[in-house]
Design a protein around this motif. Structure first.
Motif, PDB file in Angstrom:
ATOM      1  N   TYR A  84      -6.396   8.122   3.716  1.00 47.24           N
ATOM      2  CA  TYR A  84      -5.644   9.359   3.982  1.00 47.24           C
ATOM      3  C   TYR A  84      -4.579   9.507   2.914  1.00 47.24           C
ATOM      4  N   LYS A  85      -4.872  10.359   1.932  1.00 41.76           N
ATOM      5  CA  LYS A  85      -4.027  10.450   0.738  1.00 41.76           C
ATOM      6  C   LYS A  85      -2.849  11.388   0.895  1.00 41.76           C
ATOM      7  N   ARG A  86      -3.020  12.383   1.773  1.00 44.32           N
ATOM      8  CA  ARG A  86      -1.979  13.417   1.836  1.00 44.32           C
ATOM      9  C   ARG A  86      -0.740  12.877   2.563  1.00 44.32           C
ATOM     10  N   LEU A  87       0.401  13.364   2.135  1.00 45.50           N
ATOM     11  CA  LEU A  87       1.675  12.827   2.633  1.00 45.50           C
ATOM     12  C   LEU A  87       1.918  13.126   4.116  1.00 45.50           C
ATOM     13  N   TYR A  88       1.572  14.340   4.548  1.00 43.14           N
ATOM     14  CA  TYR A  88       1.952  14.751   5.911  1.00 43.14           C
ATOM     15  C   TYR A  88       0.788  14.686   6.893  1.00 43.14           C
TER      16      TYR A  88
ATOM     17  N   GLY B 182      -0.351   7.691  -3.068  1.00 48.52           N
ATOM     18  CA  GLY B 182      -1.216   6.534  -3.338  1.00 48.52           C
ATOM     19  C   GLY B 182      -2.114   6.206  -2.146  1.00 48.52           C
ATOM     20  N   GLY B 183      -1.854   6.805  -0.982  1.00 48.42           N
ATOM     21  CA  GLY B 183      -2.637   6.529   0.237  1.00 48.42           C
ATOM     22  C   GLY B 183      -1.685   6.171   1.365  1.00 48.42           C
ATOM     23  N   MET B 184      -1.690   6.966   2.440  1.00 46.26           N
ATOM     24  CA  MET B 184      -0.759   6.758   3.559  1.00 46.26           C
ATOM     25  C   MET B 184      -1.359   5.877   4.647  1.00 46.26           C
ATOM     26  N   GLY B 185      -2.666   5.649   4.572  1.00 47.89           N
ATOM     27  CA  GLY B 185      -3.308   4.831   5.591  1.00 47.89           C
ATOM     28  C   GLY B 185      -4.812   4.934   5.460  1.00 47.89           C
ATOM     29  N   SER B 186      -5.545   4.214   6.325  1.00 50.97           N
ATOM     30  CA  SER B 186      -7.003   4.187   6.174  1.00 50.97           C
ATOM     31  C   SER B 186      -7.640   3.632   7.446  1.00 50.97           C
ATOM     32  N   ILE B 187      -8.904   4.030   7.679  1.00 51.45           N
ATOM     33  CA  ILE B 187      -9.589   3.595   8.901  1.00 51.45           C
ATOM     34  C   ILE B 187     -10.984   3.048   8.577  1.00 51.45           C
ATOM     35  N   SER B 188     -11.447   2.114   9.416  1.00 49.69           N
ATOM     36  CA  SER B 188     -12.850   1.675   9.327  1.00 49.69           C
ATOM     37  C   SER B 188     -13.332   1.456  10.763  1.00 49.69           C
ATOM     38  N   ASP B 189     -14.659   1.509  10.959  1.00 52.75           N
ATOM     39  CA  ASP B 189     -15.172   1.402  12.320  1.00 52.75           C
ATOM     40  C   ASP B 189     -15.956   0.094  12.500  1.00 52.75           C
TER      41      ASP B 189
ATOM     42  N   ARG C 237     -11.638  -2.214  -8.763  1.00 56.78           N
ATOM     43  CA  ARG C 237     -10.768  -3.138  -8.007  1.00 56.78           C
ATOM     44  C   ARG C 237     -10.910  -2.844  -6.526  1.00 56.78           C
ATOM     45  N   PHE C 238     -10.217  -3.632  -5.687  1.00 59.68           N
ATOM     46  CA  PHE C 238     -10.088  -3.253  -4.289  1.00 59.68           C
ATOM     47  C   PHE C 238      -9.214  -2.001  -4.233  1.00 59.68           C
ATOM     48  N   ALA C 239      -9.554  -1.084  -3.332  1.00 65.65           N
ATOM     49  CA  ALA C 239      -8.702   0.083  -3.121  1.00 65.65           C
ATOM     50  C   ALA C 239      -7.461  -0.351  -2.344  1.00 65.65           C
ATOM     51  N   ASP C 240      -6.409   0.445  -2.471  1.00 67.24           N
ATOM     52  CA  ASP C 240      -5.209   0.216  -1.675  1.00 67.24           C
ATOM     53  C   ASP C 240      -4.852   1.553  -1.047  1.00 67.24           C
ATOM     54  N   PRO C 241      -5.006   1.762   0.257  1.00 68.65           N
ATOM     55  CA  PRO C 241      -5.090   0.746   1.304  1.00 68.65           C
ATOM     56  C   PRO C 241      -6.481   0.239   1.691  1.00 68.65           C
ATOM     57  N   GLU C 242      -7.580   0.896   1.316  1.00 70.66           N
ATOM     58  CA  GLU C 242      -8.872   0.556   1.920  1.00 70.66           C
ATOM     59  C   GLU C 242      -9.248  -0.925   1.783  1.00 70.66           C
ATOM     60  N   GLY C 243      -8.799  -1.560   0.702  1.00 65.20           N
ATOM     61  CA  GLY C 243      -9.102  -2.978   0.501  1.00 65.20           C
ATOM     62  C   GLY C 243      -8.522  -3.832   1.622  1.00 65.20           C
ATOM     63  N   ILE C 244      -7.367  -3.389   2.134  1.00 63.49           N
ATOM     64  CA  ILE C 244      -6.687  -4.162   3.186  1.00 63.49           C
ATOM     65  C   ILE C 244      -7.508  -4.120   4.473  1.00 63.49           C
ATOM     66  N   ASN C 245      -8.135  -2.963   4.775  1.00 57.66           N
ATOM     67  CA  ASN C 245      -8.979  -2.876   5.987  1.00 57.66           C
ATOM     68  C   ASN C 245     -10.086  -3.921   5.922  1.00 57.66           C
ATOM     69  N   VAL C 246     -10.776  -3.990   4.786  1.00 54.60           N
ATOM     70  CA  VAL C 246     -11.948  -4.879   4.723  1.00 54.60           C
ATOM     71  C   VAL C 246     -11.536  -6.350   4.606  1.00 54.60           C
ATOM     72  N   LEU C 247     -10.447  -6.619   3.891  1.00 52.80           N
ATOM     73  CA  LEU C 247     -10.007  -8.022   3.756  1.00 52.80           C
ATOM     74  C   LEU C 247      -9.541  -8.579   5.105  1.00 52.80           C
ATOM     75  N   THR C 248      -8.968  -7.710   5.939  1.00 48.29           N
ATOM     76  CA  THR C 248      -8.470  -8.158   7.242  1.00 48.29           C
ATOM     77  C   THR C 248      -9.611  -8.622   8.147  1.00 48.29           C
ATOM     78  N   ILE C 249     -10.789  -8.024   7.990  1.00 48.76           N
ATOM     79  CA  ILE C 249     -11.915  -8.416   8.858  1.00 48.76           C
ATOM     80  C   ILE C 249     -12.964  -9.259   8.114  1.00 48.76           C
TER      81      ILE C 249
END
Ligand code: GLY
Length: 425
Positions: free
Chosen positions: A211-215, A224-231, A288-300
């Motif tokens: 989710y790149k948009r600020l609001y 740079g990315g406000m957050g991200s989701i994976s299922d 590279r790993f995306a930021d934030p998306e890299g964090i979603n996948v590294l966490t699991i």
């Protein structure tokens, strides 16, 4: 194993924690990230002189190195490490051009007729820019060739309106860079696919949406990315498996074409795709790993990350990498005014905030684990791990009571309301 990690944002904190599950960490940092400092046996401040990092790696008998940020992949660091017989699981400067030069990326897609390319034109003069808009109707994305930190691309109909504004922004880029890329605007849902590759073999990670948009409600300027989701099934509820497979094939073809072109890519590659009504389109390819998306996948990630790095380097990567079957939702805490007029602030975090279903990663901050000083960039990545995306989002919201200070966060990421809207289209 002694592992060298370059970078000190939220993504690198997630990489550092995986490394520390099994091995010893040495870090090169640009900010005094308290989490990375705590995990590292030795730390050096980043230097643009790659030989200083080579010396640090030699002194610490590094077995494998990994580079987090695109800005460092654009330098000669990986080449200097390899030249000094230090194994690396990141791309060379030339291979990183798949991200650092959109001209190279579009050229490769055209040369090897890779599906998913977007109609594009490289412009080198103000005259040609004006001529282009006189002769072509429709909307375009105006892009610098090089790195933009997620903020340099402007799209007609979104951040700019009409040909006059497009020419004005294109001229600004031309004056600075001597070239500007115009890409036909595509409409559709964006998603990210990250993969490990040793140049030949490729192992895909779960699909993530950034989710790149600020609001909230995806409004406001790009960040740079406000957050991200994976299922939990590794695809997203609003993207079909056929679409995901089409995107995976495109990424595979890019890796194969780079090898055929004499420029093999080793490391983590990530494609930013768009699901349009006329097929999957490549918005950009990153090295590279995306930021934030890299964090979603590294966490699991269940597999041993250092083993994957070693397999990438020795070109023995297998497609047997395991992830927990869980949904994740990440929301970044950013300083007040982030993306517009950011102000530094202080944030306090209660002890023991982490649990089996929640992680807190430290990004562009300094200070201690309980009290951080922000910079003007993203500060803390909060990630919930659940059986559904909504549950993971609720976990993050619940943990906010343990964090205080002046900050901004997008609460809507991963909520039921947001997902229902996306699923309906
Ligand atoms: N998620 C945006 C980036 O890593 O470039």
């Amino acid at each position: 194993m002694n592992v060298l990690l370059v970078g000190s944002g939220g993504r690198e904190d997630a990489i550092a924690r995986k490394i520390r599950e099994t091995d010893t960490l040495y870090s090169v940092v640009t900010n005094d990230n308290p989490s990375i400092l705590r995990l590292s046996k030795d730390v050096m401040e980043y230097s643009a002189d790659s030989y200083k990092i080579v010396d640090f790696a030699k002194k610490n008998k590094i077995d494998i190195a990994f580079i987090g940020p695109d800005g460092v992949l654009e330098t000669d660091l990986v080449d200097r490490l390899l030249e000094n017989h230090i194994p690396v699981a990141s791309p060379t400067q030339k291979a990183a051009m798949i991200e650092t030069s959109k001209e190279y990326m579009r050229g490769l897609m055209k040369k090897y007729r890779i599906k998913g390319d977007i109609e594009n034109t490289l412009i080198k003069s103000r005259e040609d820019l004006e001529k282009f808009f006189k002769e072509n109707d429709g909307e375009y994305a105006i892009k610098p060739i090089g790195l933009t930190g997620g903020k340099g691309v402007k799209v007609m109909g979104l951040q700019i309106n009409g040909a006059a504004e497009a020419i004005a922004y294109g001229s600004e880029i031309l004056e600075r860079d001597g070239k500007v890329l115009l890409e036909k605007r595509e409409i559709g849902e964006e998603f990210s696919i990250q993969a490990f590759t040793d140049g030949t073999h490729i192992a895909f990670m779960p699909v993530v949406q950034d989710y790149k948009r600020l609001y909230e409600d995806d409004l406001g300027p790009n960040t740079g990315g406000m957050g991200s989701i994976s299922d939990k099934n590794f695809i997203l509820p609003f993207i079909t498996i056929d679409t995901v497979n089409e995107a995976r094939e495109i990424l595979k073809k890019i890796v194969n074409s780079m090898k055929e072109d004499g420029n093999p890519f080793k490391g983590v590659i990530y494609g930013q795709f768009m699901d349009t009504d006329h097929g999957v389109k490549v918005i950009e390819v990153n090295s590279r790993f995306a930021d934030p998306e890299g964090i979603n996948v590294l966490t699991i990630l269940k597999s041993n990350l250092v083993d994957i790095f070693l397999d990438i380097y020795s070109e023995t990567l297998k497609d047997n990498i395991k992830f927990m079957s869980k949904a994740t939702v990440l929301k970044y805490i950013v300083p007040p005014g982030y993306g517009i007029k950011p102000a530094e602030s202080e944030i306090t975090i209660k002890d023991n905030i982490e649990s089996d279903n929640f992680r807190l990663y430290y990004s562009s901050v300094s200070g201690t684990m309980n009290r951080v000083k922000t910079s003007k960039s993203r500060a803390l990545a909060l990630i919930g791990i659940g059986d559904s995306i909504y549950e993971a989002s609720d976990i993050v919201e619940e943990k906010l009571q343990y964090i205080s200070g002046d900050y901004y966060i997008r609460h809507d990421i991963g909520t039921e309301q947001m997902l229902k809207r996306k699923i309906k289209g």
